[in-house]
Design a protein around this motif. Structure first.
Motif, PDB file in Angstrom:
ATOM      1  N   LEU A 159      10.545   5.180  11.246  1.00  0.00           N
ATOM      2  CA  LEU A 159      11.747   5.972  11.016  1.00  0.00           C
ATOM      3  C   LEU A 159      11.326   7.386  10.670  1.00  0.00           C
ATOM      4  O   LEU A 159      10.661   7.613   9.657  1.00  0.00           O
ATOM      5  CB  LEU A 159      12.571   5.379   9.873  1.00  0.00           C
ATOM      6  N   GLN A 160      11.676   8.355  11.526  1.00  0.00           N
ATOM      7  CA  GLN A 160      11.282   9.746  11.320  1.00  0.00           C
ATOM      8  C   GLN A 160      12.516  10.564  10.979  1.00  0.00           C
ATOM      9  O   GLN A 160      13.547  10.467  11.640  1.00  0.00           O
ATOM     10  CB  GLN A 160      10.619  10.296  12.569  1.00  0.00           C
ATOM     11  N   THR A 161      12.400  11.391   9.940  1.00  0.00           N
ATOM     12  CA  THR A 161      13.520  12.207   9.495  1.00  0.00           C
ATOM     13  C   THR A 161      13.482  13.580  10.152  1.00  0.00           C
ATOM     14  O   THR A 161      12.501  13.945  10.803  1.00  0.00           O
ATOM     15  CB  THR A 161      13.505  12.374   7.960  1.00  0.00           C
ATOM     16  N   ARG A 179      11.681   4.563  16.201  1.00  0.00           N
ATOM     17  CA  ARG A 179      10.702   4.048  17.159  1.00  0.00           C
ATOM     18  C   ARG A 179      10.324   2.621  16.798  1.00  0.00           C
ATOM     19  O   ARG A 179      10.414   2.221  15.645  1.00  0.00           O
ATOM     20  CB  ARG A 179       9.410   4.862  17.144  1.00  0.00           C
ATOM     21  N   LEU A 180       9.836   1.912  17.791  1.00  0.00           N
ATOM     22  CA  LEU A 180       9.253   0.599  17.578  1.00  0.00           C
ATOM     23  C   LEU A 180       7.844   0.636  18.147  1.00  0.00           C
ATOM     24  O   LEU A 180       7.662   0.852  19.343  1.00  0.00           O
ATOM     25  CB  LEU A 180      10.076  -0.495  18.265  1.00  0.00           C
ATOM     26  N   ARG A 181       6.868   0.490  17.259  1.00  0.00           N
ATOM     27  CA  ARG A 181       5.471   0.475  17.680  1.00  0.00           C
ATOM     28  C   ARG A 181       5.035  -0.976  17.797  1.00  0.00           C
ATOM     29  O   ARG A 181       5.273  -1.780  16.906  1.00  0.00           O
ATOM     30  CB  ARG A 181       4.577   1.195  16.674  1.00  0.00           C
ATOM     31  N   ILE A 207       0.828  -1.210   0.000  1.00  0.00           N
ATOM     32  CA  ILE A 207       0.000   0.000   0.000  1.00  0.00           C
ATOM     33  C   ILE A 207       0.861   1.258   0.000  1.00  0.00           C
ATOM     34  O   ILE A 207       0.593   2.202  -0.729  1.00  0.00           O
ATOM     35  CB  ILE A 207      -0.944   0.010   1.223  1.00  0.00           C
ATOM     36  N   ALA A 208       1.889   1.274   0.826  1.00  0.00           N
ATOM     37  CA  ALA A 208       2.736   2.463   0.953  1.00  0.00           C
ATOM     38  C   ALA A 208       4.195   2.054   0.949  1.00  0.00           C
ATOM     39  O   ALA A 208       4.527   0.885   1.055  1.00  0.00           O
ATOM     40  CB  ALA A 208       2.405   3.201   2.248  1.00  0.00           C
ATOM     41  N   GLY A 209       5.061   3.040   0.846  1.00  0.00           N
ATOM     42  CA  GLY A 209       6.498   2.798   0.859  1.00  0.00           C
ATOM     43  C   GLY A 209       7.234   4.109   0.868  1.00  0.00           C
ATOM     44  O   GLY A 209       6.640   5.175   0.980  1.00  0.00           O
ATOM     45  N   GLY A 210       8.532   4.035   0.756  1.00  0.00           N
ATOM     46  CA  GLY A 210       9.343   5.235   0.734  1.00  0.00           C
ATOM     47  C   GLY A 210      10.775   4.902   1.091  1.00  0.00           C
ATOM     48  O   GLY A 210      11.149   3.733   1.194  1.00  0.00           O
ATOM     49  N   ALA A 250       7.995  10.421   7.816  1.00  0.00           N
ATOM     50  CA  ALA A 250       8.138   9.148   8.522  1.00  0.00           C
ATOM     51  C   ALA A 250       7.939   7.992   7.562  1.00  0.00           C
ATOM     52  O   ALA A 250       7.216   8.097   6.569  1.00  0.00           O
ATOM     53  CB  ALA A 250       7.133   9.061   9.660  1.00  0.00           C
ATOM     54  N   LEU A 251       8.611   6.896   7.871  1.00  0.00           N
ATOM     55  CA  LEU A 251       8.497   5.664   7.099  1.00  0.00           C
ATOM     56  C   LEU A 251       8.208   4.543   8.072  1.00  0.00           C
ATOM     57  O   LEU A 251       8.921   4.378   9.066  1.00  0.00           O
ATOM     58  CB  LEU A 251       9.798   5.393   6.331  1.00  0.00           C
ATOM     59  N   ALA A 252       7.151   3.784   7.814  1.00  0.00           N
ATOM     60  CA  ALA A 252       6.777   2.645   8.653  1.00  0.00           C
ATOM     61  C   ALA A 252       7.165   1.357   7.931  1.00  0.00           C
ATOM     62  O   ALA A 252       6.786   1.144   6.785  1.00  0.00           O
ATOM     63  CB  ALA A 252       5.277   2.671   8.934  1.00  0.00           C
ATOM     64  N   ILE A 253       7.912   0.502   8.635  1.00  0.00           N
ATOM     65  CA  ILE A 253       8.359  -0.773   8.080  1.00  0.00           C
ATOM     66  C   ILE A 253       7.918  -1.877   9.032  1.00  0.00           C
ATOM     67  O   ILE A 253       8.357  -1.910  10.192  1.00  0.00           O
ATOM     68  CB  ILE A 253       9.894  -0.814   7.931  1.00  0.00           C
ATOM     69  N   PRO A 254       7.054  -2.787   8.577  1.00  0.00           N
ATOM     70  CA  PRO A 254       6.628  -3.873   9.472  1.00  0.00           C
ATOM     71  C   PRO A 254       7.768  -4.837   9.766  1.00  0.00           C
ATOM     72  O   PRO A 254       8.559  -5.164   8.885  1.00  0.00           O
ATOM     73  CB  PRO A 254       5.507  -4.563   8.698  1.00  0.00           C
ATOM     74  N   HIS A 255       7.855  -5.254  11.025  1.00  0.00           N
ATOM     75  CA  HIS A 255       8.863  -6.230  11.437  1.00  0.00           C
ATOM     76  C   HIS A 255       8.528  -7.561  10.769  1.00  0.00           C
ATOM     77  O   HIS A 255       7.423  -8.065  10.897  1.00  0.00           O
ATOM     78  CB  HIS A 255       8.850  -6.378  12.958  1.00  0.00           C
TER      79      HIS A 255
END
Length: 177
Positions: free
Chosen positions: A112-114, A100-102, A86-89, A119-124
């Motif tokens: 990951l916030q610049t 951060r780890l949510r 759905i998203a990326g970056g 911000a970029l969200a990457i699922p574990h």
């Protein structure tokens, strides 16, 4: 009939890097028991290398996810890229300000916030996520045991694993939380 049960073979495949390092450590220890100072010296170096690499391999194994998540992670020239369904970056490690780890139930997501607020969200568990271990280890001041503890902790919420801050003189300082 297979010599090793499939479940054990799978576990050995998952831990192969650690097992190889243990074998190198044992080889080095065996060499230290042989006659001759050169062989003993080489054995000591081999044992130390096996032990050190085994320590890193065990940490890398603790970082790995047990289940798969959608998307693909790549790390190239200090730039982390995530391509999801759905998203990326992408985020450059030099512009990263907060890691951060949510945690939401069993799902973990790296945020990951610049410096500019993106911000970029990457699922574990995303494919290629193992590359993040080395990328995160390159962050100055990152406390790797704290990162692994946050990853293994239970419960929900968000944890700041690392952040870049400014001191009063404008110099960049880093701290791990």
């Amino acid at each position: 009939m297979p010599f090793i049960r499939p479940e054990i073979a799978t576990k050995m495949r998952d831990w192969r890097e650690v097992l190889i390092c243990i074998a190198v450590l044992l080889l080095g220890l065996w060499m230290t028991q042989q006659p001759g100072p050169v062989v003993k010296g080489v054995g000591l170096v081999v044992a130390l290398a096996g032990g050190g690499l085994g320590f890193v391999a065990a940490r890398r194994k603790r970082f790995a996810a047990e289940d798969a998540a959608p998307g693909v992670v790549t790390v190239d020239e200090r730039e982390i890229t995530y391509m999801g369904p759905i998203a990326g970056g992408s985020v450059d490690l030099d512009t990263l300000s907060v890691l951060r780890l949510r945690r939401q139930g069993a799902r973990r997501v790296w945020l990951l916030q610049t410096e500019d607020g993106n911000a970029l969200a990457i699922p574990h568990g995303a494919a290629g996520e193992a590359k993040l271990f080395d990328a995160f280890a390159a962050l100055p001041g990152l406390h790797m045991p704290g990162l692994l503890a946050a990853l293994e902790a239970a419960g929900d919420g968000s944890v700041i694993v690392w952040q870049r801050t400014m001191d009063p003189k404008g110099l960049r300082l880093t701290s791990g939380s």
